[in-house]
Design a protein around this motif. Structure first.
Motif: not given
Ligand code: BTN
Length: 241
Positions: A16-18, A41-43, A112-114
């Motif tokens: 889904g999301s890492t 599938t849900a990044g 992008g960094i989250l």
């Molecule tokens: C942004 O610029 O809004 C941040 C984007 C972050 C994306 C990464 S991809 C790997 C990790 N898993 C996610 O669901 N989001 C981060």
């Protein structure tokens, strides 16, 4: 499981999301974990946005114990490490940083960094890097870019290995010398210092000159009301590319 330096690396075909998948690994203290996937599938992105990526792009999360109070500084450590990684493949690449946590290539958003809180003192660092392609820009706030389009041909694995090495170097610098040298190197590589910007915040929009970031990473905006500190928002360069 593979190893990159002293990190344990788990790579999946699809999650889904890492950033969610990595949470299952954070039950044991003192670990350095990496979870990546070929597809999500849900990044998700910052401020409730989604993160779309073609296969071949890097989708990765790292978890390390460092405390939530360090989240603000970690954004600078991660974005600086990403910039250095790109430069290690092409030292003349037109790569720049953008407050608070984007890496731009040729003016378009490359990474992008989250950052999210994990179990205990764990911090989860989610990173998306457009390696092979930039997803369609519809619905995105900014133009996007990709390494391959700029002639930098690397695989997601090569980029990840190089990034982890850079991240370890920048982390050591931070542990030994604190935030000041990180902030200086970040400012040397930021786009638009001294230029006019607009900042969109939840409370509204402000314009002014981008004069730097303070010792806590807040943006310094020289506006008609004097120097203002901005803690969260999206910035737009008014002078164009
Ligand atoms: C942004 O610029 O809004 C941040 C984007 C972050 C994306 C990464 S991809 C790997 C990790 N898993 C996610 O669901 N989001 C981060």
């Amino acid at each position: 499981m593979k190893k990159i330096n002293d990190w344990q690396w788990y790579d999946y075909p699809e999650v889904g999301s890492t950033n969610d998948e990595i949470r299952g690994f954070l039950t044991v203290p003192q670990q350095k974990i990496i979870v990546s996937a070929r597809r999500q599938t849900a990044g998700r992105g910052r401020r409730g946005r989604s993160w779309i990526a073609d296969e071949g792009n890097l989708l990765v999360s790292l978890a390390l114990e460092c405390g939530l109070d360090k989240l603000g500084e970690m954004i600078f450590i991660v974005s600086l490490s990403l910039l250095e990684t790109v430069k290690s493949f092409d030292k003349s690449a037109p790569v720049k940083l953008k407050w608070p946590n984007d890496v731009l290539l040729d003016g378009g958003k490359l990474c992008g960094i989250l950052l999210e809180k994990g179990e205990g003192d764990y911090l989860i660092i989610g990173i998306g890097v457009n390696i092979v392609s930039a997803p369609p820009a519809s619905g995105m706030l900014y133009p996007l870019s990709a390494l391959a389009t700029a002639g930098i041909n690397v695989t997601r694995e090569e980029f990840l290995n190089r990034f982890v090495a850079q991240f370890d170097i920048v982390l050591s610098l931070w542990k030994e010398n604190g935030f000041t040298p990180i902030r200086q190197r970040w400012l040397q590589n930021v786009k638009g210092l001294g230029e006019e910007i607009a900042v969109n915040m939840e409370s509204g929009s402000k314009k002014g000159l981008f004069t730097g970031v303070d010792e806590n990473g807040a943006l310094l905006l020289d506006s008609e009301r004097g120097i203002e500190k901005i803690y969260a928002g999206d910035i737009f360069y008014l002078a164009g590319k």
